[in-house]
Each structure stands twice: as structure tokens, then as C-alpha cells.
Design an enzyme around this catalytic site. Structure first.
Site, PDB file in Angstrom:
ATOM      1  N   LYS A  48      41.782  55.848  27.251  1.00  0.00           N
ATOM      2  CA  LYS A  48      42.058  56.714  26.458  1.00  0.00           C
ATOM      3  C   LYS A  48      43.336  57.397  26.266  1.00  0.00           C
ATOM      4  O   LYS A  48      44.225  57.147  27.144  1.00  0.00           O
ATOM      5  CB  LYS A  48      41.278  58.158  26.847  1.00  0.00           C
ATOM      6  CG  LYS A  48      41.233  59.155  25.785  1.00  0.00           C
ATOM      7  CD  LYS A  48      40.315  60.252  26.117  1.00  0.00           C
ATOM      8  CE  LYS A  48      40.553  61.609  24.996  1.00  0.00           C
ATOM      9  NZ  LYS A  48      39.732  62.651  25.356  1.00  0.00           N
ATOM     10  N   GLY A  49      44.018  57.286  25.153  1.00  0.00           N
ATOM     11  CA  GLY A  49      45.387  57.386  24.665  1.00  0.00           C
ATOM     12  C   GLY A  49      45.576  58.603  23.746  1.00  0.00           C
ATOM     13  O   GLY A  49      44.593  59.123  23.280  1.00  0.00           O
ATOM     14  N   GLU A  81      40.499  55.868  21.401  1.00  0.00           N
ATOM     15  CA  GLU A  81      39.536  55.807  22.749  1.00  0.00           C
ATOM     16  C   GLU A  81      39.200  54.280  22.745  1.00  0.00           C
ATOM     17  O   GLU A  81      38.630  53.807  21.824  1.00  0.00           O
ATOM     18  CB  GLU A  81      38.643  56.706  22.843  1.00  0.00           C
ATOM     19  CG  GLU A  81      39.126  58.329  22.448  1.00  0.00           C
ATOM     20  CD  GLU A  81      38.133  59.147  22.201  1.00  0.00           C
ATOM     21  OE1 GLU A  81      38.326  60.264  22.446  1.00  0.00           O
ATOM     22  OE2 GLU A  81      36.817  58.808  21.813  1.00  0.00           O
ATOM     23  N   VAL A  82      38.873  53.808  24.009  1.00  0.00           N
ATOM     24  CA  VAL A  82      38.279  52.436  24.179  1.00  0.00           C
ATOM     25  C   VAL A  82      37.087  52.527  25.054  1.00  0.00           C
ATOM     26  O   VAL A  82      36.995  53.043  26.052  1.00  0.00           O
ATOM     27  CB  VAL A  82      39.432  51.625  24.775  1.00  0.00           C
ATOM     28  CG1 VAL A  82      38.823  50.079  24.841  1.00  0.00           C
ATOM     29  CG2 VAL A  82      40.577  51.508  23.841  1.00  0.00           C
ATOM     30  N   ASP A 111      55.467  49.802  22.924  1.00  0.00           N
ATOM     31  CA  ASP A 111      54.557  51.032  23.744  1.00  0.00           C
ATOM     32  C   ASP A 111      54.161  49.975  24.717  1.00  0.00           C
ATOM     33  O   ASP A 111      52.985  50.020  25.131  1.00  0.00           O
ATOM     34  CB  ASP A 111      53.547  51.486  22.876  1.00  0.00           C
ATOM     35  CG  ASP A 111      53.105  52.761  23.820  1.00  0.00           C
ATOM     36  OD1 ASP A 111      53.466  53.094  24.537  1.00  0.00           O
ATOM     37  OD2 ASP A 111      51.879  52.853  23.610  1.00  0.00           O
ATOM     38  N   HIS A 140      46.208  58.180  20.615  1.00  0.00           N
ATOM     39  CA  HIS A 140      45.809  57.735  19.104  1.00  0.00           C
ATOM     40  C   HIS A 140      44.456  56.980  19.256  1.00  0.00           C
ATOM     41  O   HIS A 140      44.059  56.722  18.159  1.00  0.00           O
ATOM     42  CB  HIS A 140      46.798  56.715  18.567  1.00  0.00           C
ATOM     43  CG  HIS A 140      48.291  57.318  18.667  1.00  0.00           C
ATOM     44  ND1 HIS A 140      48.509  58.644  18.123  1.00  0.00           N
ATOM     45  CD2 HIS A 140      49.412  56.751  19.135  1.00  0.00           C
ATOM     46  CE1 HIS A 140      49.848  58.838  18.102  1.00  0.00           C
ATOM     47  NE2 HIS A 140      50.374  57.935  18.509  1.00  0.00           N
ATOM     48  N   LYS A 194      37.805  49.795  20.247  1.00  0.00           N
ATOM     49  CA  LYS A 194      38.902  50.815  20.206  1.00  0.00           C
ATOM     50  C   LYS A 194      38.485  51.483  19.064  1.00  0.00           C
ATOM     51  O   LYS A 194      38.645  51.172  17.938  1.00  0.00           O
ATOM     52  CB  LYS A 194      40.237  49.958  19.947  1.00  0.00           C
ATOM     53  CG  LYS A 194      41.252  50.818  19.832  1.00  0.00           C
ATOM     54  CD  LYS A 194      42.836  50.142  19.683  1.00  0.00           C
ATOM     55  CE  LYS A 194      43.882  51.050  19.471  1.00  0.00           C
ATOM     56  NZ  LYS A 194      45.120  50.159  19.181  1.00  0.00           N
ATOM     57  N   ILE A 238      36.426  53.425  28.781  1.00  0.00           N
ATOM     58  CA  ILE A 238      37.157  52.765  29.693  1.00  0.00           C
ATOM     59  C   ILE A 238      38.877  53.144  29.328  1.00  0.00           C
ATOM     60  O   ILE A 238      39.450  52.589  30.305  1.00  0.00           O
ATOM     61  CB  ILE A 238      36.946  51.099  29.618  1.00  0.00           C
ATOM     62  CG1 ILE A 238      37.192  50.629  28.290  1.00  0.00           C
ATOM     63  CG2 ILE A 238      35.655  50.775  30.262  1.00  0.00           C
ATOM     64  CD1 ILE A 238      36.900  49.326  28.219  1.00  0.00           C
TER      65      ILE A 238
END
Length: 386
Positions: free
Chosen positions: A80-81, A85-86, A197, A83, A100, A78
């Protein structure tokens, strides 16, 4: 002070399946990890002399999280960045959670663990309705945080990804809630926390659209007597980073204030912080903000369905928060007042001129003009996109 702030770590082995954890040499920080692992003690010691109530975190096994997420199936991804993934997951007791998974592939194991422990230590101090709730963690077969799942997901997905237009009253509610959450982090938390952030993707929405600030992976403590941190490398999300941060690495409350201003602009305009043509929302919006051009700035999907007074408050708040000089930006207490219409200056232009006479901080920004900012922004964008 900088020497004292450097964290010293030593290597020990914790938990089966994950080796080479970094632990601070100081006993108080050893206790921190031991208590996080056991989740059985009455208190948890965090950073120097502060003692805070023990969070009710669960220590999950990797198998529990794998089963909950269908072994981290792509369909459950659901978010993604750079650093993490969720994944959406269902625990055996029926609770829906967001898992996470820390990746940070460009960092080695030691740095990832250090960042993970830092994030846990920061979350331990946070207890606010406008901050995400941590349910538990896992260090079995990797580093994972288990958070409360919110049905609406992130502000970014609702504002930019949904077919329906997000109503103005909800957008305004989100702006005020995020402002109050940042005000808590900067002033009311036991330790000053700079999030670093603040983005639409890191704002989660509850069922009644109450915003919660999430993802404290880049957050920093700011000691009471310190004006700012100087950090390296510079990490964050392009489009939200203040000029003194992406050019000089300076981190302070005004770093979050700038990002908040960009977020308010997103809520007003319905545009992303950086669009598909790599145009900065800040630079696109600045002329219309200076001209107080409401019609051209407001998200066309809203039409006239917005409160004019609230919109003007939001516009003025955004314009002051995104100033290229940090000392010209309000603090978050003031930002909350501006949004709510409390103690708003009558002659905004006069106040702006008075503010320009303020002494600037010692970061070589005395002659930092909007033109210079635009050049630096473009140069930074080119470096990021290469």
C-alpha cells in the site's frame, strides 16, 4: 519546448461503468486508447511517432479481479502506498497475480485517468528482465493494473521485514540488477524514462532474487534534447528524493541516481531510508562513507559474511550517487561499472577533487553545501510530516 510538451485532453466516454475518461485530442493518442481497450491490433502507437510491438495485455473485467482477490479482501493486501493498493490474486486459470488498484484519493478522476494512461504508455516501451511484467489492466469500475506476482515480494519486505538476514551475495546481486535496469530506462529504452520513485518497496524480487523495477506511476518521459523536467507538485518517497528535486522540482537521470544511491545504502546497512526517529539514512551514513568506515556502516546482522571488495565497491558507488550536487553524481552506466569494478579510479580522493571543478548546471546549486543540504532536508521532512 515546454509549450509543446503540454498534453491537451478532451473528454469522451469509454467502457461501461467508468465515465469521463480523458483522451488526447490528437488522433494518434485516440488510437492508443482504442488499441489498449481492444488488445487486438498488431501494434500500439505511443507518443508522437514511435510504434512499438503490441504488449500481450488482457483486458480484465472488474468481476474477474474481484473474484481473484476475494473482493479485495484485507488478507490479500500485499502493498500500500499513497497512490495505490496492491492485492494478491488467483485467476481462474490458476495464475497468481498482483492487482494494483489505483487510488490517488487526493486527485480527481480526470487526473487519475491521465496518470493511468501515462503509466500504460510508459510500460508499453519497456522490455527488460529488470523491470516488472504487466499482464493486463481493467478500467471497469475503477483503474487497475494486473502484474506478474513475485513470491519474494518487495526488497523492503525481505530486507526489513523478514526474520532471516538477507545474504550479502543476494544484496549485491540486487544492487547490480537495479543499476542495470535503470541504465536500460535511461539509455536503452526507445524513450528516456525517469522512474522518479526508486525505493526498496518498488523493487520486486523473482524466485532467484533477480530484481525488477516496478510501479511506474510517477515515471516521466524525458525528450532527447531536454536536460530536465520541472514538475509540480513534487511527489515521491521521502528519504530517496534528491535535493534539487524536493527543493526545485528538477527531474532528470540524476534524480534516479540519487535514489539508487540511497537504495545501495539500504542494502549495505540494513537500515531504512528514514528510520522510526525520522533520521535520514543519507545523513547518518555520510560521515562513515567519508572515513571509509566499513565496520560501522555494514549491517551488523551480516557479521563478516561479505566480500570486502564488493562491499567497498558498493560503498564508493553509494557515496558518489548521493552527492548533493547532481553533476557530481555518476550516470547509471558509470554506476554499473563502479559496482562491477570496471574502470574504477585508483585514487578516489583525487577523482573527487577533480570532479568538484566541474561546471554545475543552472539550478542555483553552485553554493549548495552539505550543511545547506542538511538544513533543507530537515525542513522538507518537517513539511512532509506535518
Amino acid at each position: 519546448m515546454k509549450r509543446k510538451s503540454i498534453r491537451r485532453f478532451s473528454m469522451i466516454q469509454l467502457f461501461g461503468g467508468y465515465e469521463n475518461f480523458l483522451l488526447p485530442k490528437k488522433n494518434i493518442k485516440r488510437k492508443l486508447l482504442a488499441r489498449i481497450r481492444s488488445a487486438q491490433e498488431d501494434t500500439i502507437d505511443c507518443c508522437h511517432d514511435f510504434v512499438v510491438p503490441k504488449p500481450s495485455w488482457r483486458n480484465f473485467s472488474f468481476d474477474e479481479l474481484a473474484i481473484a482477490t476475494d473482493y479485495f479482501a484485507p488478507d490479500n493486501l500485499i502493498g500500500k502506498g499513497g497512490h495505490a493498493e496492491v492485492y494478491k490474486g488467483h485467476l481462474q486459470d490458476g495464475q497468481v497475480v498482483a492487482v494494483k488498484k489505483i487510488t490517488k484519493k487526493e486527485k480527481n478522476d480526470e487526473d487519475r485517468v491521465g496518470d493511468f494512461l501515462s503509466e500504460l504508455g510508459i510500460i508499453a516501451h519497456i522490455n527488460n528482465t529488470n523491470a516488472a511484467k504487466l499482464i493486463g489492466f481493467s478500467v471497469d469500475g475503477g483503474l487497475h493494473l494486473v502484474l506478474q506476482y513475485l513470491h519474494h515480494g518487495s526488497l523492503a519486505s525481505v530486507l526489513h521485514g523478514g526474520e532471516e538476514c538477507l545474504e550479502w551475495n543476494i544484496r549485491y546481486k540486487v544492487a547490480v540488477g537495479v543499476a542495470e535496469g535503470l541504465c536500460y530506462l535511461h539509455y536503452d529504452c526507445q524513450r528516456r524514462i525517469i522512474h522518479r520513485d526508486i525505493t526498496a518497496s518498488n523493487i520486486l524480487l523473482t524466485e532467484d532474487y533477480e530484481p525488477q523495477i516496478s510501479d511506474f506511476g510517477l515515471a516521466k518521459w524525458l525528450p532527447e534534447k531536454w536536460v530536465h523536467h520541472v514538475v509540480s507538485p513534487i511527489e515521491g518517497t521521502f528519504g530517496y528524493m534528491a535535493p534539487e528535486y524536493f527543493m526545485h522540482g528538477l527531474v532528470h537521470e540524476k534524480t534516479d541516481v540519487f535514489a539508487f544511491g540511497v537504495l545501495v545504502l539500504e542494502l549495505i546497512t540494513g537500515r531504512r531510508a528514514v528510520d522510526s526517529s525520522r533520521q535520514s539514512l543519507v545523513m547518518w551514513a555520510k560521515p562513515m562513507l567519508e572515513q571509509n568506515n566499513v565496520k560501522e556502516l555494514v549491517d551488523p546482522r551480516l557479521g563478516d559474511a561479505y566480500d570486502v571488495v564488493e562491499m567497498k565497491r558498493a560503498m564508493f558507488t553509494a557515496s558518489t550517487c548521493i552527492h548533493h550536487l547532481p553533476n557530481m553524481r555518476p550516470n547509471m552506466k558509470r554506476a554499473v561499472q563502479l559496482l562491477k569494478g570496471e574502470n574504477v579510479p585508483i585514487d578516489m580522493k583525487q577523482k573527487s577533487m577533480e570532479g568538484r571543478a566541474l561546471m554545475l548546471d543552472a539550478c542555483d546549486l553552485e553554493d549548495y553545501s552539505s550543511t545547506t543540504y542538511l538544513k533543507d532536508l530537515n525542513r522538507h521532512m518537517q513539511l512532509v510530516m506535518e
